[in-house]
Design a protein around this motif. Structure first.
Motif: not given
Length: 97
Positions: A19-21, A37
């Motif tokens: 995931y991006s964050k 991440q």
């Protein structure tokens, strides 16, 4: 789903790697939903999941243990040294009531 076993809290976790964050994003089907991440390679996502929960529960990472789900998105995590009352209070913003 929060359970207490031998004085430690056991939490059902639904992990979403890559995931991006990294963050706790809510609740899904009775499990705490976390975005990570790290990819699910060489235990990186599992370790990141434990570190994220350690920050959430304000305990050292050594007190967070993955009990089940090492190769699954559905995991069971134990957090030592956090009372059920404190865990419920910390999780409340993420859970549907």
């Amino acid at each position: 789903e929060l359970q207490v076993k031998n004085g430690s809290d056991c939490i059902a976790v639904r992990a979403q790697p890559r995931y991006s964050k990294s963050m706790v994003s809510g609740e899904r089907n009775g499990a705490l939903k976390v975005h990570l991440q790290s990819p699910p390679v060489d235990d990186a996502a599992n370790e990141e999941c434990c570190r994220l929960l350690a920050r959430l529960f304000q305990v050292p990472p050594s007190r967070v243990h993955l009990l089940a789900g090492h190769s699954s998105r559905n995991k069971r995590v134990m957090v030592e040294g956090v009372s059920a009352v404190m865990a419920t209070e910390l999780l409340q913003p993420f859970l549907h009531t």
